[in-house]
Design a protein around this motif. Structure first.
Motif, mmCIF file in Angstrom:
data_model
loop_
_atom_site.group_PDB
_atom_site.id
_atom_site.type_symbol
_atom_site.label_atom_id
_atom_site.label_comp_id
_atom_site.label_asym_id
_atom_site.label_seq_id
_atom_site.Cartn_x
_atom_site.Cartn_y
_atom_site.Cartn_z
ATOM 1 N N GLU A 13 33.164 42.457 47.098
ATOM 2 C CA GLU A 13 32.274 41.585 46.325
ATOM 3 C C GLU A 13 30.991 42.316 45.945
ATOM 4 O OE1 GLU A 13 29.658 37.466 46.837
ATOM 5 O OE2 GLU A 13 31.345 37.864 48.196
ATOM 6 N N TRP A 56 31.515 41.400 38.646
ATOM 7 C CA TRP A 56 31.723 40.201 39.451
ATOM 8 C C TRP A 56 32.055 38.986 38.587
ATOM 9 C CZ3 TRP A 56 33.364 38.318 43.640
ATOM 10 C CH2 TRP A 56 32.996 37.063 44.102
ATOM 11 N N PHE A 114 35.596 37.586 38.433
ATOM 12 C CA PHE A 114 36.192 36.866 39.573
ATOM 13 C C PHE A 114 35.368 35.648 39.989
ATOM 14 C CE2 PHE A 114 37.147 41.356 39.738
ATOM 15 C CZ PHE A 114 38.509 41.394 39.986
ATOM 16 N N GLN A 140 37.121 32.231 42.705
ATOM 17 C CA GLN A 140 36.876 33.019 43.898
ATOM 18 C C GLN A 140 38.005 32.895 44.914
ATOM 19 O OE1 GLN A 140 32.952 32.734 45.600
ATOM 20 N NE2 GLN A 140 31.966 32.476 43.594
ATOM 21 N N PHE A 170 40.283 35.628 44.258
ATOM 22 C CA PHE A 170 39.650 36.870 44.719
ATOM 23 C C PHE A 170 39.862 37.061 46.221
ATOM 24 C CE2 PHE A 170 35.783 38.430 46.869
ATOM 25 C CZ PHE A 170 35.794 39.755 46.460
ATOM 26 N N GLN A 191 42.449 42.244 36.374
ATOM 27 C CA GLN A 191 41.755 41.078 35.824
ATOM 28 C C GLN A 191 41.403 41.282 34.343
ATOM 29 O OE1 GLN A 191 41.798 38.668 37.776
ATOM 30 N NE2 GLN A 191 40.351 37.105 37.071
#
Length: 414
Positions: free
Chosen positions: A354, A363, A366, A370, A373, A406
């Motif tokens: 993170e 960040w 994601f 979460q 993630f 992603q």
């Protein structure tokens, strides 16, 4: 601003140096050359101790006039000495003020001074060669070195951050390490600021297995070193310019000559000014007074000959601010701080990834989901288990895989 001609500037600097060295010179001359009054007193005492023949009537008037002439001569000489000392007492504060003014307002002017300097002859003093130690003391004051660092800071920062090794490790996430055999949760600028501000010499060894983040830590310390004291995460009270050595050096030459040549070559490249030739004596003072932070990367992977040159144990080793990275715990006597990189377990994996994603501005990919993630992080944690088996390199590679996956999903959806 109008620039002074070089000859005029050099003349002003010479006058300033004369001012600060006059008290030492006058004192030494007074010890080496006694005053006329002292010499005459000794001569007069010697004359009085010699046996005198019986005076005659014809010589009596000359004998009575001799003391009177001696006293008149002594008064005249004393008067000349007093006038000379009064001139010095007026001149010294004026010239000292000139030197201090240059040091305070134009410290870089002092670097124009030559390596050797002779104080010219005056009516009351002979020509004197200024001792090299005094000249260096007056020329390379901390304020002068700080001004030089400040002048080249922006160029150094840009060139250092563009270095391929530094660029690949620009995203720093603090993790637990062993600092002098004691495990700490994270390594920060505040952790290291105390020894850097207190000690005159700070030499660090960062050691651990390959891929554990040694060079990343060294590069981050270098970034802290370039921060000013009023800024957050500043490493020391004064700025330091990092010089990264990661290649073999030319080992021809005795003593520290190969090291100095390698360091000066790196500085010349970082300054990015072909017209400016780096002065070796200036670089030595920057190293001695911790205005340059020398980083020797991959020490254990270098040849034996290069390792011997960069061994900090000898007294003549020039760098008092040094970072060495190695895969083994090197047995250096001249090391003040040891930092050992550690592996971490699956419990810290999500935190690391993170923070890493936030550092590299990914960040947002994601943040909306979460839960997904955390599931991806848990997948790697199940593979490695509960043991501390995850290295920084492995965690970064996994994070890059997550980023690519992603971004591909967003591309296909678009």
């Amino acid at each position: 601003m109008v620039k002074l001609p070089k000859q005029t500037l050099l003349a002003v600097l010479k006058i300033a140096l004369v001012s600060t060295s006059l008290p030492l010179i006058v004192t030494s001359l007074s010890l080496l050359h006694p005053s006329t009054k002292q010499v005459n007193s000794l001569v007069f005492a010697k004359v009085n101790t010699q046996p005198n023949p019986q005076p005659t009537a014809s010589l009596e008037p000359k004998k009575t006039s001799q003391p009177t002439e001696q006293k008149t001569q002594e008064k005249s000489e004393n008067s000349d000495d007093e006038k000379g000392w009064e001139g010095w007492l007026i001149l010294i504060p004026v010239l000292a003020g000139l030197y201090l003014g240059i040091l305070w307002f134009r410290p870089l002017w002092l670097l124009v001074l030559p390596a050797e300097f002779n104080i010219p002859k005056t009516p009351i003093t002979p020509e004197v060669k200024l001792p090299v130690g005094i000249l260096r003391f007056l020329k390379y004051r901390p304020r002068v070195l700080d001004a030089w660092v400040e002048k080249h800071l922006e160029t150094f920062q840009q060139k250092f951050l563009e270095n391929e090794t530094v660029e690949e490790r620009k995203d720093y996430v603090s993790l637990p390490v062993e600092l002098n055999s004691q495990e700490i949760d994270e390594l920060t600028a505040e952790t290291l600021s105390e020894p850097f501000n207190r000690e005159k010499r700070v030499r660090l060894l960062i050691w651990g297995e390959g891929g554990s983040g040694k060079t990343t830590i060294a590069c981050q310390i270098a970034k802290w070193a370039m921060k000013k004291q009023h800024q957050s995460k500043a490493l020391a009270k004064h700025l330091m310019l990092p010089v990264l050595i990661e290649k073999e050096i030319d080992n021809t030459g005795d003593g520290i000559k190969p090291i100095m040549e390698a360091i000066m070559a790196e500085i010349q490249e970082l300054i990015d000014n072909e017209q400016m030739i780096v002065d070796e004596l200036l670089v030595k003072q920057l190293l001695r007074q911790r205005r340059i932070l020398l980083i020797v990367d991959r020490y254990s992977e270098m040849s034996q000959a290069t390792q011997e040159k960069f061994n900090p144990d000898p007294k003549e080793f020039p760098a008092n601010a040094l970072i060495v990275t190695s895969r083994i715990e090197e047995d250096f006597r001249g090391i003040d701080i040891k930092i050992k990189t550690l592996r971490f377990d699956g419990g810290k994996l999500a935190y690391f990834i993170e923070q890493y994603l936030k550092e590299c501005s990914k960040w947002h990919l994601f943040e909306a989901d979460q839960e997904e993630f955390l599931q991806e992080c848990a997948q790697l944690a199940r593979i490695v288990g509960e043991q501390k088996t995850i290295t920084v390199l492995l965690a970064k590679l996994y994070a890059e895989k997550m980023i690519n996956s992603q971004e591909n999903n967003f591309t296909s959806e678009g």
